[in-house]
Design an enzyme around this catalytic site. Structure first.
Site, PDB file in Angstrom:
ATOM      1  N   GLY A  33       8.081   6.936   6.729  1.00 35.61           N
ATOM      2  CA  GLY A  33       9.139   5.986   7.032  1.00 35.61           C
ATOM      3  C   GLY A  33       8.789   4.581   6.573  1.00 35.61           C
ATOM      4  N   GLY A  34       9.250   3.598   7.343  1.00 38.17           N
ATOM      5  CA  GLY A  34       9.012   2.201   7.003  1.00 38.17           C
ATOM      6  C   GLY A  34       7.550   1.835   6.930  1.00 38.17           C
ATOM      7  N   GLY A  73       6.265  -5.237 -31.718  1.00 40.59           N
ATOM      8  CA  GLY A  73       6.300  -5.984 -30.465  1.00 40.59           C
ATOM      9  C   GLY A  73       5.171  -5.617 -29.531  1.00 40.59           C
ATOM     10  CB  ALA A  74       3.286  -2.483 -28.954  1.00 41.28           C
TER      11      ALA A  74
END
Length: 525
Positions: A180-181, A415-416
């Site tokens: 859960g949380g 771009g890498a």
């Protein structure tokens, strides 16, 4: 004859005995069988775990006699000491570390109001003292009987996790369930350790999954250690047993500063800074199409061949590791040609970005080893957001003010190449080996685009293509093209890499760089 009045000494002795009895009860628990049940699951108790984590005899406990004040659902009749969490501080290799450990023997480690307040206090103490915080997680979530008070307790933990982020190192160790949380606190910390078979993390458990989607899955299949280490990327480290796990937490702490205003601890080494690295000539093939494992390269460069790899099982096409060079801690980011040819994809970009941000927050210099053919093409990558998610790595590097050194080993395309801490985005020292190929793309692909008309019109297209590929290599992809234009500071003999790195790191040790004044940046999501 009336009973004799106790002497002051006897009265104090009685009170001291009562104190010892209460503290023994707090440590041992009200139910001896609860300890047996914990051991039967292959799990240690909270105090046993703390004893493994901290230097012997160094632990100082905070609020061991704390008890909840809740009523209803029978809680008023069950008020054990500690309220299910052990908190305090001690030392790891003589340096202060704060810790809290859920005690599964008490309310299944579930968090109630008093339990949360203890954690809040120790977190506040860690932030104020400027010392790392380690959480040993083994709890069943919020204490249902205390309702919203328990949920509010989690809110206080999350708020402090966020306030401490980038200020003190935060380490979460998963040693039981975390559902859960409760799972969001580890997700907010710097590193998550997990132990196979006993660690589980999930927002909704198998029963809820079955009810909502009809899917059948076990707890380990849904949120076990290996799932989070290799599939979700939630866990950074995974081990087979608690003892090894906690020993590795100690090792990680030895590499980290206590807080963001100091440098990582240095260590003496017998490994000479100017040691030649002859093995590198054989480890990295000159042929850019041949795969190899980058990890032996890292071993050759760092002190005594020792490094701690982060997220080893997740996004294996990039390697992130902490190590030392000449006794000083460095963070290493390296493309991994042995996995997907070292290409950058969504997961690798996010993995690298988080690691770069951590190193920058805690004054750890960055060493980037580049051998990247580009970003991974494909419809799935584009639709899943390679643009915004790949930009996370770019943003992290551009925002980093720690010393930054990059070394191009072989391929550095498109771009890498720019993203992998090139000179153009702020690397302090940019180096390359004579096997480097820095270009927009590989010569084969470039020739097909640039010379497509000449190739198509040639009597022998294949011969023309081979000629144009060689022409492109000679003009734009040769090892000294970037050096001639000042985009790399030097082309070095691979065998001298460790020596050059040691000298560069020593020179950059006093680097100071300021970012523009702002509340915070807005990194790509």
């Amino acid at each position: 004859m009336p009973p004799a009045t106790p002497t002051p000494t006897e009265a104090l002795a009685d009170r001291l005995k009562d104190l010892r009895d209460r503290k023994d009860l707090a440590r041992l628990g009200v139910d001896p069988k609860a300890t047996e049940r914990q051991h039967a699951k292959g799990k240690l108790t909270a105090h046993e775990r703390i004893d493994l984590l901290l230097d012997k005899g160094s632990f100082s406990e905070v609020e061991p006699l704390r008890r909840h004040r809740a009523t209803g659902f029978g809680l008023e009749a069950k008020r054990p000491y500690t309220d299910g969490v052990v908190t305090g501080w001690g030392t790891v290799e003589g340096r202060t570390v704060f810790v809290y450990a859920h005690d599964f023997r008490v309310f299944g480690g579930a968090l109630g109001e008093a339990h949360a307040q203890k954690i809040h206090k120790i977190m506040d103490m860690a932030i104020a003292a400027g010392a790392p915080l380690v959480s040993l997680n083994d709890g069943a979530g919020a204490r249902i009987q205390e309702g919203v008070s328990a949920l509010a307790g989690y809110g206080g933990i999350f708020q402090r996790n966020t306030r401490a982020s980038g200020v003190i190192p935060q380490i979460s160790v998963m040693l039981g369930p975390c559902a859960g949380g409760a799972a969001y606190s580890p997700a907010l910390t710097d590193f998550v350790f997990a132990v196979r078979d006993i660690s589980q993390m999930f927002i909704t458990g198998p029963d809820v999954v079955r009810a909502v989607t009809g899917e059948e899955i076990s707890q380990n299949g849904l949120g076990g250690a290996d799932v989070h280490a290799g599939v979700s990327g939630v866990a950074h480290f995974v081990y087979d047993d608690e003892e090894t796990c906690l020993a590795e937490v100690r090792y990680l702490l030895s590499l980290l500063p206590a807080h963001n205003r100091e440098l990582p601890p240095s260590a003496r080494t017998s490994d000479a800074a100017d040691r030649p690295c002859d093995a590198l000539l054989d480890l990295v093939p000159a042929d850019g199409n041949r795969a190899y494992d980058i990890r032996p390269v890292i071993e050759e460069l760092v002190d005594d061949g020792e490094f701690m790899e982060v997220h080893a099982a997740w996004a294996p096409n990039i390697v992130c590791a902490l190590a030392r060079i000449d006794g000083h801690v460095v963070g290493i980011v390296a493309n991994q040609p042995a996995a997907m040819a070292g290409v950058l994809d969504i997961k690798a970009s996010e993995k690298g970005a988080r690691f770069v941000q951590f190193c920058d927050a805690f004054n750890i210099p960055l060493l980037t080893l580049v051998d990247v053919p580009g970003f991974l093409p494909g419809v799935e990558q584009e639709h899943e957001g390679i643009i915004r998610r790949g930009a996370k790595l770019l943003y992290a590097y551009c925002n980093a003010t720690v010393p930054r050194i990059s070394v191009v080993l072989r391929k550095a395309y498109g771009g890498a190449y720019i993203v992998m801490d090139s000179r153009s985005i702020g690397a302090d020292i940019a180096l390359a080996w004579p096997t480097n190929e820095i270009a927009v793309m590989g010569a084969e692909g470039a020739a097909n685009v640039v010379f497509r008309r000449e190739i198509a019109a040639a009597d022998d297209p294949e011969a023309m293509r081979a000629s144009k590929i060689e022409q492109y290599k000679q003009e734009l992809v040769h090892p000294y093209y970037a050096a001639e234009r000042g985009l790399v500071d030097d082309v070095i003999d691979p065998r001298e890499t460790r020596t050059v790195l040691s000298r560069a790191l020593a020179m950059l040790a006093t680097k100071h760089a300021d970012l523009p004044h702002r509340k915070h940046g807005n990194p790509p999501q």
